[in-house]
Design a protein around this motif. Structure first.
Motif, PDB file in Angstrom:
ATOM      1  N   UNK A 147       0.833  -1.207   0.000  1.00 33.98           N
ATOM      2  CA  UNK A 147       0.000   0.000   0.000  1.00 33.98           C
ATOM      3  C   UNK A 147       0.870   1.261   0.000  1.00 33.98           C
ATOM      4  N   UNK A 148       1.983   1.230   0.720  1.00 33.44           N
ATOM      5  CA  UNK A 148       2.887   2.387   0.741  1.00 33.44           C
ATOM      6  C   UNK A 148       3.518   2.582  -0.628  1.00 33.44           C
ATOM      7  N   UNK A 149       3.901   1.489  -1.283  1.00 32.56           N
ATOM      8  CA  UNK A 149       4.474   1.606  -2.628  1.00 32.56           C
ATOM      9  C   UNK A 149       3.491   2.247  -3.584  1.00 32.56           C
ATOM     10  N   UNK A 150       2.215   1.889  -3.464  1.00 38.23           N
ATOM     11  CA  UNK A 150       1.209   2.491  -4.348  1.00 38.23           C
ATOM     12  C   UNK A 150       1.077   3.988  -4.075  1.00 38.23           C
ATOM     13  N   UNK A 151       1.139   4.373  -2.797  1.00 36.62           N
ATOM     14  CA  UNK A 151       1.042   5.803  -2.478  1.00 36.62           C
ATOM     15  C   UNK A 151       2.185   6.585  -3.100  1.00 36.62           C
ATOM     16  N   UNK A 152       3.383   5.982  -3.147  1.00 34.77           N
ATOM     17  CA  UNK A 152       4.545   6.657  -3.718  1.00 34.77           C
ATOM     18  C   UNK A 152       4.659   6.457  -5.233  1.00 34.77           C
ATOM     19  N   UNK A 153       3.683   5.749  -5.828  1.00 38.10           N
ATOM     20  CA  UNK A 153       3.717   5.537  -7.273  1.00 38.10           C
ATOM     21  C   UNK A 153       4.782   4.564  -7.712  1.00 38.10           C
ATOM     22  N   UNK A 154       5.126   3.592  -6.844  1.00 35.26           N
ATOM     23  CA  UNK A 154       6.164   2.616  -7.151  1.00 35.26           C
ATOM     24  C   UNK A 154       5.556   1.213  -7.166  1.00 35.26           C
ATOM     25  N   UNK A 155       6.278   0.295  -7.757  1.00 34.37           N
ATOM     26  CA  UNK A 155       5.898  -1.116  -7.730  1.00 34.37           C
ATOM     27  C   UNK A 155       6.991  -1.890  -7.025  1.00 34.37           C
ATOM     28  N   UNK A 156       6.683  -3.138  -6.726  1.00 35.03           N
ATOM     29  CA  UNK A 156       7.662  -3.969  -6.043  1.00 35.03           C
ATOM     30  C   UNK A 156       8.912  -4.150  -6.913  1.00 35.03           C
ATOM     31  N   UNK A 204       5.033  10.709  15.067  1.00 34.32           N
ATOM     32  CA  UNK A 204       3.897  10.910  14.176  1.00 34.32           C
ATOM     33  C   UNK A 204       4.157  12.166  13.373  1.00 34.32           C
ATOM     34  N   UNK A 205       3.963  12.105  12.044  1.00 36.31           N
ATOM     35  CA  UNK A 205       4.298  13.226  11.178  1.00 36.31           C
ATOM     36  C   UNK A 205       3.442  13.160   9.926  1.00 36.31           C
ATOM     37  N   UNK A 206       2.986  14.322   9.465  1.00 39.70           N
ATOM     38  CA  UNK A 206       2.317  14.417   8.175  1.00 39.70           C
ATOM     39  C   UNK A 206       3.214  15.181   7.225  1.00 39.70           C
ATOM     40  N   UNK A 207       3.304  14.699   5.992  1.00 39.54           N
ATOM     41  CA  UNK A 207       4.166  15.315   5.003  1.00 39.54           C
ATOM     42  C   UNK A 207       3.552  15.104   3.627  1.00 39.54           C
ATOM     43  N   UNK A 208       4.115  15.792   2.632  1.00 39.84           N
ATOM     44  CA  UNK A 208       3.583  15.717   1.274  1.00 39.84           C
ATOM     45  C   UNK A 208       4.585  15.047   0.340  1.00 39.84           C
ATOM     46  N   UNK A 209       4.053  14.300  -0.607  1.00 43.82           N
ATOM     47  CA  UNK A 209       4.849  13.790  -1.717  1.00 43.82           C
ATOM     48  C   UNK A 209       4.231  14.315  -3.010  1.00 43.82           C
ATOM     49  N   UNK A 210       5.051  14.367  -4.059  1.00 45.09           N
ATOM     50  CA  UNK A 210       4.574  14.818  -5.363  1.00 45.09           C
ATOM     51  C   UNK A 210       4.127  13.610  -6.193  1.00 45.09           C
ATOM     52  N   UNK A 211       2.873  13.633  -6.618  1.00 44.02           N
ATOM     53  CA  UNK A 211       2.349  12.575  -7.467  1.00 44.02           C
ATOM     54  C   UNK A 211       2.835  12.771  -8.907  1.00 44.02           C
ATOM     55  N   UNK A 212       2.722  11.743  -9.758  1.00 47.89           N
ATOM     56  CA  UNK A 212       3.143  11.895 -11.163  1.00 47.89           C
ATOM     57  C   UNK A 212       2.451  13.059 -11.860  1.00 47.89           C
ATOM     58  N   UNK A 213       1.237  13.411 -11.440  1.00 45.99           N
ATOM     59  CA  UNK A 213       0.527  14.532 -12.050  1.00 45.99           C
ATOM     60  C   UNK A 213       1.067  15.884 -11.606  1.00 45.99           C
ATOM     61  N   UNK A 214       1.953  15.896 -10.595  1.00 43.57           N
ATOM     62  CA  UNK A 214       2.485  17.138 -10.062  1.00 43.57           C
ATOM     63  C   UNK A 214       1.747  17.647  -8.850  1.00 43.57           C
ATOM     64  N   UNK A 215       0.580  17.071  -8.535  1.00 48.09           N
ATOM     65  CA  UNK A 215      -0.184  17.492  -7.370  1.00 48.09           C
ATOM     66  C   UNK A 215       0.413  16.873  -6.102  1.00 48.09           C
ATOM     67  N   UNK A 216       0.423  17.632  -4.994  1.00 47.54           N
ATOM     68  CA  UNK A 216       0.927  17.043  -3.743  1.00 47.54           C
ATOM     69  C   UNK A 216      -0.098  16.119  -3.107  1.00 47.54           C
ATOM     70  N   UNK A 217       0.395  15.095  -2.432  1.00 53.24           N
ATOM     71  CA  UNK A 217      -0.452  14.154  -1.709  1.00 53.24           C
ATOM     72  C   UNK A 217       0.016  14.116  -0.268  1.00 53.24           C
ATOM     73  N   UNK A 218      -0.926  14.308   0.656  1.00 52.19           N
ATOM     74  CA  UNK A 218      -0.582  14.308   2.088  1.00 52.19           C
ATOM     75  C   UNK A 218      -0.591  12.877   2.621  1.00 52.19           C
TER      76      UNK A 218
END
Length: 819
Positions: free
Chosen positions: A197-206, A243-257
Motif C-alpha cells: 500500500x505504501x508503494x502504491x502511495x509513492x507511485x512505485x511497484x515492487x 507521528x508526522x504528516x508530510x507531502x509527496x509529489x504525485x506523477x501529475x504534479x499534485x501534492x499528496x498528504x
C-alpha cells in the motif's frame, strides 16, 4: 507531567501515596487505546514515587538484550544509563528481569553493581522492579532524594510495574512479509522494507523499488523534507513514538498528504536499530491549498530571516492570525532552560505567573524542569496538543486555557527549541491543523539553527571589532573628545574603519581616523596593525607628515593588496594650533564658536599602501576655544542614495545646528542619519583651551668641560624668574646635574634641557640622540664609582621616566612641593 499530578491530587487529599497512585492508574485505564498511554503510566512513577527518571526495559528482537522501549523524566545520560543491557549481566535491570525480585540500591551501591555511573555533582538511588514473572523485563527508576525510595514510594513503584503493558515486538520477521501499510527502516544502512500500500502511495511497484529510503525521500515536497528527516535520521531519534504528516509529489504534479506513525526499535547484538511503523493517505483530512500556501509563505519568510527574532516574527505572522491564536511563544533550548526570543503579545501580564516571576530581561527565561509536561514533549520530539479543559501545570495551562499546541523544533540532530501556541476560548483541533503545525515546526527548527549561528557569528564579529578599537578615550588637557562606531547591517563581515586619540608630549594630542579597504578578517587585521603603527610612530615624537609617511612605507612592505585612507590631526592644546595630514581620506570639518561650519581645505596625499615615494603635506589649523573638530569615514556621508558632496553638506548643516556643550548627543544625532550600508566611524573633539598655560624654557647643552655648570646656571636663573621656592630649586639643580651628566657621558650628539612649570608641578627633561634608556642598577657596592645618578633622581622626584623622541630619547623627572 503536571496533568498527572493534578489527576493524583484530585483523588483526595486524605489518601496515601499508593492509594492515589492506584486511582490515577485506574483513570488511565479508560485511555488504553491512546498511543502515549505507556509514557503516561511511567509519568506516574515520577509523580508518586518522586523519581527523577523512569524507564522500561524489555527483551527485544534479540532475547539476550534488554532494550529501553519507553522513558520519562530527566535524560538517562545524567545517570550513565544505557539503551540496552545484557540479559545475563549483573546490572539491576538484568537481575530483576531474571529473578523476578525487585532490586533496591542505595547511593553507595550503583557504582559497583550497576552499569550506571555516579555523576560528579550528585548521588542517586536505583530501583529495578520485574514486570510480572521472571523474564518479562524490568522497570528502572532513579531517585535523587537522600533517603532513596521510602515505603510508600516502593509501593507506588510496584503498582506502576504491575500496570505496565509490555509491548510485543513486531513480528514481521517471522513471516517475511509486512502489512500493506507498514514499513521497517534499518537506521544504519537506510534500507527499507515497505508494504504494497505504501508503494502504491509513492507511485512505485515492487519491481521498481530498490529498497533505499532515499528513493522515497526524493518524492517528498522540499519544504517538508526537513521535518521528515528529523524522524528518519538516526541522530534525531530517541525512544518513543513518532507521528508526522508530510507531502509527496504525485506523477501529475499534485501534492499528496501522507501520515507517518512509527517507533524506534533498539537493536540487539549484531542487529541495527530500526524505525518501524505505518504510512497512510491523509489527503482526505485536509483542505490542501490554504495550508500549502501558508507553509510556502512561511518557508519564504524564513529563508530571509537573519536573526532569531526575525525567525520568531515570521512564525507569528504565518500562524497567529490564520489559526486565530491568542498567544505564541518561540523559545530556544539552552541546556535545561528555555530562553524565550519572541512573545506575542509581548506584555508580561498576558502570560502565566511563573513566566512573569522568571522575567529577567526583555523576555522570561524559565527552567524546563518547572514545566515537566513541556519537558516530556521536547524529549519525545513530536507535536503535542491539549484541548480545552486538559489538566496541565499552571505554567502551561495559562498559555492556552482553550487549547494548547507545543511544537518541538528539530534541527541539527537535536531539539533546537519550542513553539507554544495557545487559545483562550475552546479551540477545535482538526487533522489539517496538526499537519500544518508539523510542517511549520520542521521549517522553523532549521531556520532557528541558522539564525542562532548568524547571531553568534554577529556577536563574534562585534567582539572582534570592539577589541581592535580603543576601549575608552583618554582625558585631555583643554579638550573633550567622543567617538562612535557603527558596524554595517548589510552582512556579518568585519569592517576596516578605525579611530584613535593619542596623547603626546608637551600637551600635544593626535586625533586619527581611517578606513581600510574591504570588509573581511583581512581588513580588520590590517586595521589593527595600522592603528598600532600610527600610535607607535606618533609616540616616537615624529611630525604628522613623517608619522603618515612611515605608515605608508609599512603598509607597502607588508605586501598586501589592500590600501587604507587616513586623516591625522596633531593639536597643540597649549597654543590652540594644529597640523592636519590627509592620506586619501575625507577632509576634517570645523565648527567655529559662532556656529559657522566649514570643510577644511586640507591638501591631501594618496591613500596608504599605493605609492612608495608619496608626499603627505601638512595643513595648519587654528582652533579658538569652543571649536569642534569632526573626523568621519565615508559610511556616514555616502551611500547608494546620497553622493559624497551631498553627504558632506548634510554633515555641515547638522553640525552647525548642534549644541557643542553636549558632544555625546551631537555624535548620536549625526549618526541618526547614517544609512548603515557601510561601517561608520565618527570622532568629535571640542577644543576648550587650557585653563593654565605652562611656563616653558629650553637650553641647548654644548659639549664643553663646563656644560653641567652652564645647565645649572640656566636652571637657577629660570626658576628664580618663575618664583620657585628654594627647596624645589635645590632639588631641581641636583636632578639637572645628574640627567645632563648622564647624557653627556653615555651618548653622542646634541643634548637639550627643557623646563616646564604648570600648577606648581615642575618637569625637567633632557633629550639626547641615543635610543637606549637609562638602566636603574639593582644594587651598588660601596666601592662603585658610578651608577647612583638614576637612584638619586628617583629618590628626590615625584615621578620619572623616559620616552622615545625622533630616534633618540627624553628622560624626564617631575618635582612637586611637599604637602
Amino acid at each position: 507531567m503536571a496533568n498527572v499530578v493534578r489527576d493524583g491530587a484530585a483523588v483526595g487529599g486524605t489518601r496515601t501515596g499508593p492509594e492515589r497512585a492506584e486511582a490515577a492508574l485506574d483513570a488511565l485505564g479508560v485511555s488504553e487505546g491512546l498511543p502515549d498511554r505507556l509514557h503516561r503510566v511511567l509519568e506516574q512513577a515520577l509523580v508518586f514515587s518522586g523519581a527523577a527518571f523512569a524507564g522500561l526495559y524489555t527483551p527485544g528482537d534479540d532475547p539476550d538484550q534488554l532494550c529501553l522501549v519507553e522513558s520519562a523524566g530527566l535524560p538517562r545520560t545524567l545517570y550513565g544509563l544505557r539503551d540496552a543491557y545484557p540479559a545475563a549481566g549483573g546490572s539491576p535491570v538484568a537481575e530483576a528481569h531474571r529473578t523476578g525480585r525487585p532490586q533496591w540500591l542505595g547511593p553507595e551501591q550503583p557504582a559497583g553493581r550497576s552499569e550506571a555511573q555516579r555523576t560528579p555533582s550528585q548521588d542517586f538511588s536505583v530501583a529495578a522492579l520485574p514486570l510480572g514473572p521472571a523474564g518479562a523485563g524490568a522497570l528502572l527508576a532513579v531517585s535523587e532524594h537522600p533517603g532513596g525510595f521510602g515505603g510508600d514510594e516502593r509501593a507506588c513503584l510496584e503498582l506502576i510495574a504491575r500496570a505496565v503493558a509490555v509491548p510485543v515486538p513486531a513480528a514481521e520477521g517471522e513471516t517475511g512479509e509486512l502489512p500493506a501499510n507498514a514499513f521497517s527502516l534499518a537506521m544504519d544502512t537506510g534500507r527499507a522494507e515497505v508494504g504494497d500500500a505504501i508503494l502504491r502511495l509513492f507511485g512505485l511497484t515492487r519491481d521498481t523499488f530498490d529498497g533505499r529510503v532515499e528513493t522515497l525521500l526524493a518524492r517528498t515536497v522540499p519544504e517538508d523534507l526537513p521535518a521528515l528527516m528529523s524522524v528518519v535520521e538516526a541522530d534525531h531519534m530517541t525512544i518513543g513514538e513518532r507521528e508526522l504528516e508530510f507531502r509527496i509529489l504525485q506523477p501529475s504534479g499534485e501534492p499528496l498528504w501522507l501520515r507517518l506513525c512509527g517507533r524506534l526499535v533498539p537493536g540487539g547484538e549484531g542487529r541495527p536499530a530500526r524505525l518501524a511503523g505505518t504510512v497512510a493517505d491523509a489527503s482526505t483530512l485536509r483542505s490542501d491549498v490554504t495550508d500549502v500556501a501558508r507553509v510556502q509563505r512561511l518557508a519564504a519568510a524564513l529563508a530571509t530571516a537573519g536573526t532569531v527574532k526575525d525567525v520568531g516574527g515570521a512564525v507569528v505572522a504565518a500562524l497567529r492570525a490564520p489559526l486565530q491564536a491568542d498567544r505564541i511563544a518561540l523559545a530556544e533550548l539552552e541546556n535545561d532552560r528555555l530562553v524565550v526570543t519572541v512573545l506575542d503579545p509581548p506584555e508580561p501580564e498576558a502570560w502565566p505567573e511563573l513566566w512573569r516571576t522568571e522575567w529577567r530581561t526583555e523576555w522570561p527565561d524559565a527552567p524546563v524542569r518547572a514545566m515537566p509536561t513541556l519537558a516530556a514533549a521536547l524529549r519525545e520530539g513530536r507535536i503535542r496538543i491539549w484541548p480545552a479543559g486538559s489538566r496541565l501545570e499552571p505554567a502551561l495551562a495559562g498559555v492556552g486555557p482553550g487549547g494548547l499546541a507545543v511544537l518541538p523544533l528539530p534541527a541539527g540532530g537535536r531539539v533546537a527549541g519550542a513553539c507554544l501556541i495557545g487559545w483562550d476560548r475552546p479551540h477545535d483541533f482538526g487533522p489539517e491543523e496538526r499537519a500544518l503545525l508539523t510542517a511549520c515546526a520542521g521549517l522553523t527548527g532549521q531556520a532557528l539553527l541558522r539564525a542562532h549561528a548568524f547571531d553568534a557569528e554577529h556577536e563574534l564579529v562585534g567582539m572582534l571589532q570592539r577589541t581592535l578599537l580603543p576601549r575608552r578615550l583618554p582625558r585631555l588637557p583643554g579638550a573633550v573628545a567622543v567617538a562612535r562606531y557603527l558596524p554595517t547591517v548589510a552582512g556579518l563581515e568585519v569592517g576596516g574603519d578605525w579611530y584613535d586619540v593619542i596623547p603626546l608630549a608637551d600637551h600635544h594630542v593626535a586625533f586619527v581616523i581611517g578606513d581600510v579597504q574591504g570588509h573581511n578578517a583581512g581588513a580588520a587585521t590590517l586595521m589593527g596593525q595600522m592603528r598600532t603603527a600610527l600610535r607607535a610612530y606618533a609616540a616616537e615624537g615624529h611630525t604628522p607628515d613623517v608619522v603618515v609617511a612611515h605608515a605608508n612605507r609599512l603598509l607597502l612592505d607588508m605586501e598586501t593588496d589592500l590600501f587604507a585612507t587616513c586623516a591625522y590631526v596633531d593639536v597643540d592644546m597649549e597654543e590652540g594650533t594644529a597640523w592636519c595630514v590627509r592620506a586619501g581620506h575625507l577632509e576634517p570639518v570645523l565648527r567655529h564658536p559662532d556656529g559657522s561650519t566649514e570643510i577644511v581645505a586640507a591638501e591631501g596625499g594618496p591613500p596608504l599602501g599605493v605609492v612608495g615615494q608619496a608626499d603627505f603635506p601638512m595643513t595648519p589649523l587654528r582652533l579658538q576655544p569652543g571649536t569642534v573638530l569632526a573626523l568621519t569615514t565615508d559610511g556616514l556621508v555616502e551611500s547608494v542614495d546620497c553622493d559624497l558632496d551631498e553627504g558632506m553638506e548634510r554633515l555641515v548643516r547638522e553640525l552647525s545646528a548642534a549644541d557643542p556643550e553636549h558632544l555625546g548627543q551631537v555624535a548620536d544625532a549625526l549618526l541618526a542619519g547614517a544609512h548603515r550600508t557601510d561601517d561608520v566611524a565618527l570622532l568629535l573633539m571640542r577644543y576648550d583651551g587650557m585653563a593654565v598655560r605652562p611656563l616653558r624654557e629650553s637650553w641647548t647643552v654644548w659639549r664643553v668641560p663646563q656644560a653641567v655648570g652652564h645647565a645649572r646656571r640656566f636652571t637657577r636663573r629660570t626658576l628664580r624668574t618663575w618664583g620657585v621656592s628654594q627647596d624645589i630649586l635645590d632639588t631641581a639643580l641636583l636632578v639637572v646635574s645628574e640627567l645632563v651628566t648622564n647624557a653627556l657621558v653615555h651618548t653622542d650628539g646634541q643634548v637639550r634641557l627643557d623646563l616646564s612649570l604648570v600648577n606648581h608641578r615642575l618637569r625637567l627633561s633632557v633629550t639626547d640622540a641615543s635610543p637606549r634608556s637609562p638602566v636603574k642598577p639593582t644594587s651598588i657596592g660601596w666601592e662603585a664609582t658610578g651608577g647612583r645618578g638614576i637612584l638619586l633622581v628617583e629618590a628626590v622626584s615625584a615621578a620619572w621616566g623616559t620616552v622615545p623622541v625622533s630616534g633618540g630619547k627624553q628622560v624626564w623627572a617631575d618635582i612637586v612641593p611637599e604637602g
